[in-house]
Design an enzyme around this catalytic site. Structure first.
Site, PDB file in Angstrom:
ATOM      1  N   SER A 299      34.444  60.402  64.031  1.00  0.00           N
ATOM      2  CA  SER A 299      35.144  60.554  65.418  1.00  0.00           C
ATOM      3  C   SER A 299      34.296  61.815  66.103  1.00  0.00           C
ATOM      4  O   SER A 299      33.279  61.718  66.397  1.00  0.00           O
ATOM      5  CB  SER A 299      36.560  60.996  65.091  1.00  0.00           C
ATOM      6  N   ASP A 384      38.903  49.706  66.817  1.00  0.00           N
ATOM      7  CA  ASP A 384      39.170  51.082  66.885  1.00  0.00           C
ATOM      8  C   ASP A 384      39.908  51.412  68.340  1.00  0.00           C
ATOM      9  O   ASP A 384      39.175  50.991  69.274  1.00  0.00           O
ATOM     10  CB  ASP A 384      37.917  52.038  66.761  1.00  0.00           C
ATOM     11  N   HIS A 413      40.783  53.362  63.962  1.00  0.00           N
ATOM     12  CA  HIS A 413      40.075  54.678  63.703  1.00  0.00           C
ATOM     13  C   HIS A 413      40.480  55.378  62.377  1.00  0.00           C
ATOM     14  O   HIS A 413      41.148  56.306  62.211  1.00  0.00           O
ATOM     15  CB  HIS A 413      40.771  55.915  64.937  1.00  0.00           C
TER      16      HIS A 413
END
Length: 434
Positions: A299, A384, A413
């Site tokens: 991320s 995601d 995610h």
């Protein structure tokens, strides 16, 4: 976090991976399972996709349930909104197509006894042809060369505090602080060092978004490498959890947008330089083997992995999960942009100004990806909703260095355990020359 607090094993597993990401969603008795009609979820532009929606309870199809679904380009206003009854617990929906490369998402929801259940699937249309929208400043390299020169004028001045309660029979663990730029700021992290004398490769772990403490990567240090897991906020990473909560919701709430109107004062300038400072420290250690250095994260950490490799030629490999901060201007061109969504419908009015648009060009992951020269392994999924795949492909597609993308299409995610294992093995083998 408290140093002596007992932490559930799963949380420690996530900490040890260095991802700081959302855990795999918990299973519920009802499930809404959505899937495109191609096994790889990938289509040619102009080709129609059909989505199948199944409603399951304890593994069995649920008849006569109403399904509300919406379909449209990811993160954008849906073009289809309908409600239909799944007579036998299953629906097949014509999702249409995209005429340009991108992603089409179907989100289906049901409500049972007042509880809402949700599922989604995302079809990719020639994603390897997605091009970035963000500008590439003509003085990008000069800007960062100047910043790196300023950092080089500041002595590292490391302090290393042994953490006996975290040490093992084979690994010493230290809380580390380093001087960073601008002068007077610091970078903190957890260093894990094999106790056995010798020369070792090094792995820098960069963090996902948020404000928290860190435990350090003891597992990989036990396999024969030096690991350094850093925080980015210039605060110690061994404090009690309550302290980080106070900071997260106080002084650092909304930090990704701090000073976005100035390239020199933007929050991430110190962060990006802090990653380089961490490498300054790692490569200065007498135990470092002098050659083998890698960086990894997920991320925000995926973004920082690409940024670090793009800025620092000492990095030989990178491993990135779903990189954030990628092609953030996508929303201004009618498609999804990367986290932290500076220009989506909720933020566009506040951020769509020339000064802020100018700044993002110097910090967007796309422009660091253009400059990567070393092998990288990348992983993400089509579902995601935090780091849209459109934005990640915009960065990945400009990388000219050797690259490997492993897709787990149904993931959002979060990561499966086998993803983390694959990435860990890939990095370990390269760092140790296996």
């Amino acid at each position: 976090m408290m140093l002596k607090t007992r932490v559930p094993f799963l949380l420690w597993l996530l900490i040890l991976t260095g991802l700081s990401v959302q855990a795999q969603p918990a299973q519920t008795s009802y499930q809404v399972v959505v899937a495109p009609d191609k096994l790889d979820w990938t289509y040619k532009t102009g080709e129609n996709v059909k989505f199948t929606v199944q409603v399951l309870h304890l593994g069995n199809l649920v008849p006569h349930v109403e399904v509300m679904y919406e379909i449209g380009p990811e993160k954008m206003t849906p073009t289809i909104r309908e409600t239909k009854k799944a007579t036998e617990g299953k629906l097949t929906i014509d999702g249409g197509t995209l005429k340009t490369p991108g992603f089409l998402r179907c989100i289906a929801t049901i409500t049972i006894d007042g509880t809402r259940y949700r599922g989604l699937a995302t079809a990719g249309f020639e994603p390897q042809k997605i091009e970035p929208t963000v500008s590439n400043p003509s003085d990008f390299d000069a800007f960062w060369d100047k910043a790196k020169n300023e950092l080089a004028q500041i002595p590292i001045q490391p302090t290393m505090t042994l953490l006996p309660e975290r040490c093992t029979e084979t690994v010493n663990v230290y809380h580390v602080s380093l001087e960073n730029a601008p002068k007077g700021s610091k970078i903190y992290g957890i260093l894990c060092m094999p106790k056995k004398p010798g020369k070792y490769p090094a792995l820098l772990r960069v963090p996902g978004a948020g404000v928290r403490g860190y435990y350090g990567d003891v597992g990989n240090a036990a396999k024969g490498m030096i690991t350094l897991e850093i925080g980015i906020h210039g605060i110690p990473v061994t404090m009690e959890a309550g302290v980080y909560n106070d900071i997260r919701y106080g002084s650092l709430s909304g930090y990704p947008a701090y000073n976005l109107d100035s390239p020199d004062r933007f929050y991430y300038k110190r962060v990006y330089l802090g990653c380089l400072r961490a490498n300054d420290f790692l490569t200065s250690l007498p135990e470092f083997d002098g050659t083998n250095l890698a960086v990894t994260g997920g991320s925000q950490g995926g973004a920082l992995s690409i940024v670090t490799a793009g800025l620092d030629k000492r990095v030989k490999w990178l491993g990135a999960f779903y990189p954030a901060l990628s092609d953030v201007t996508g929303y201004l061109h009618g498609r999804a942009g990367g986290w932290p969504h500076y220009f989506d419908k909720n933020n566009k009015e506040y951020n769509n100004y020339s000064q802020k648009l100018n700044t993002v060009g110097y910090y967007d992951v796309v422009n660091f990806a253009r400059r990567i020269t070393v092998p990288g392994h990348y992983m993400w999924g089509f579902n995601d909703e935090t780091c849209p795949p459109t934005s990640m492909y915009a960065a990945y597609n400009v990388i000219s260095a050797p690259k490997q993308l492993t897709l787990f299409q149904d993931t959002g995610h979060w990561t499966y355990p086998e993803e983390r294992a694959q990435m860990g093995d890939w990095l370990l083998k390269r760092l140790k020359g296996e």
